[in-house]
Design an enzyme around this catalytic site. Sequence first.
Site, mmCIF file in Angstrom:
data_model
loop_
_atom_site.group_PDB
_atom_site.id
_atom_site.type_symbol
_atom_site.label_atom_id
_atom_site.label_comp_id
_atom_site.label_asym_id
_atom_site.label_seq_id
_atom_site.Cartn_x
_atom_site.Cartn_y
_atom_site.Cartn_z
ATOM 1 N NE ARG A 107 -3.827 0.548 1.758
ATOM 2 C CZ ARG A 107 -5.105 0.726 2.332
ATOM 3 N NH1 ARG A 107 -5.197 1.370 3.333
ATOM 4 N NH2 ARG A 107 -6.146 -0.078 1.801
ATOM 5 C CG HIS A 134 -8.507 0.193 -3.015
ATOM 6 N ND1 HIS A 134 -7.671 -1.104 -2.764
ATOM 7 C CD2 HIS A 134 -8.987 0.511 -1.802
ATOM 8 C CE1 HIS A 134 -7.982 -1.175 -1.339
ATOM 9 N NE2 HIS A 134 -8.923 -0.321 -0.918
ATOM 10 C CD GLN A 137 -12.992 -1.953 -0.929
ATOM 11 O OE1 GLN A 137 -12.318 -1.637 0.097
ATOM 12 N NE2 GLN A 137 -14.297 -1.985 -0.775
ATOM 13 C CG ASP A 229 -13.519 6.718 -1.382
ATOM 14 O OD1 ASP A 229 -13.391 6.728 -0.384
ATOM 15 O OD2 ASP A 229 -12.129 6.486 -2.299
ATOM 16 C CB CYS A 269 -13.736 1.628 -0.324
ATOM 17 S SG CYS A 269 -13.512 3.360 -0.132
ATOM 18 N NE ARG A 297 -10.645 -4.823 0.343
ATOM 19 C CZ ARG A 297 -9.961 -4.193 1.100
ATOM 20 N NH1 ARG A 297 -10.177 -3.038 1.295
ATOM 21 N NH2 ARG A 297 -8.433 -4.182 0.760
HETATM 22 N N1 NVA Z 1 -10.013 6.754 -1.830
HETATM 23 C C1 NVA Z 1 -9.514 6.568 -0.569
HETATM 24 C C2 NVA Z 1 -9.678 4.974 -0.338
HETATM 25 C C3 NVA Z 1 -9.609 4.434 1.107
HETATM 26 C C4 NVA Z 1 -9.640 2.947 1.023
HETATM 27 C C5 NVA Z 1 -8.040 6.629 -0.097
HETATM 28 O O1 NVA Z 1 -7.239 6.650 -1.063
HETATM 29 O O2 NVA Z 1 -7.716 7.092 0.676
HETATM 30 N N1 CP Z 2 -11.256 0.046 2.225
HETATM 31 C C1 CP Z 2 -10.104 -0.020 2.610
HETATM 32 O O1 CP Z 2 -8.973 -0.330 1.927
HETATM 33 O O2 CP Z 2 -9.953 0.351 4.085
HETATM 34 P P1 CP Z 2 -8.812 0.400 4.820
HETATM 35 O O3 CP Z 2 -8.079 1.606 4.638
HETATM 36 O O4 CP Z 2 -9.071 0.275 6.241
HETATM 37 O O5 CP Z 2 -7.608 -0.915 4.664
#
Ligand code: NVA
Ligand code: CP
Length: 309
Positions: A107, A134, A137, A229, A269, A297
């Site tokens: 990540r 992502h 997800q 989101d 998400c 997930r």
């Molecule tokens: N768009 C959000 C998704 C988090 C799961 C981010 O990148 O923070």
């Molecule tokens: N939706 C998602 O990826 O959540 P986290 O940031 O908690 O892993």
Amino acid sequence: ASGLKGRDFLGLADYKPEEIRYLLDLAIDLKRKQKNGELYQPLKGKTLGMIFEKSSTRTRVSFEVGMYQLGGHALFLSRNDIQMGRGETIRDTAMVMSRYLDGMIIRTFGHRNVVELARSSTIPVINALSDLSHPCQVMADYQTVLEKKGKLEGLKVAYIGDGNNMLHSLMMGASKLGMHFASASPEGYDPDSDQVRLAREYAEETGAKIDILRDPREAIENADVVYTDVWASMGFEEEQKERERAFSGYQVNEELAQHAKPDYLFLHCLPAHRGEEVSEGVIDGPNSVIFDEAENRLHAQKAIMAAIM
Ligand code: NVA
Ligand code: CP
């Protein structure tokens, strides 16, 4: 059986429609096995490394638990606790990790980090979120829709909000699965044009439709699935105030949602900001399936790991 052994999972663009369908079906099967208390441990003796440069609740826990359930072991590697945080290159990290591990997730911010890690590794790499996409997800999201609606092809997915990683992956998934994807984002927050172009190319092969719009009302019209989101993703926190102004009018609330189909599914998400991108009434209302989605997930990622590792 899947022919996916050894593959990376960096984005849905790299996977054929039938491969995505295979993984979704496998996820549903592994979910059933888990609920029935059937052990399924194809990854006994294998270890997954999990590099995180950003926070996580769902991704970290579901990968760690999923690996355990598959018979393997997972290592949480926070960027600041490994030498990458002090400047060791991604390439050297990848070379070394490949000697110990059987798979890695990452990540990170720039998507090029994901690509570089995958390119320099001899083991499968999974994208656990980048600024671009992502995909894990979205596998859980479309698994949820498939379970609830019994099909995917022909369904309309409306995404209201930021042209971010979630939009890109939902759009790419929809294009591969023959769905109608419609998004509405305010000016300045449109999705990446290369991603849109790519999704439209795949859509031509599958009969999917991709509409990138400005007006939330138009995007949500007759939708089977409504998605939103956060307005400020991880890494964009300092733009929060300016984004609140830009996104006013883009909240998914009861008034907007009445233009979706009466039996629409609401997905997010998570984490969510109630009162910003979504009203409490919608996210905690009868159409919301956010916790089934979050649960999936686990199952979706188990399918991915079981297939590629
Ligand atoms: N768009 C959000 C998704 C988090 C799961 C981010 O990148 O923070
Ligand atoms: N939706 C998602 O990826 O959540 P986290 O940031 O908690 O892993």
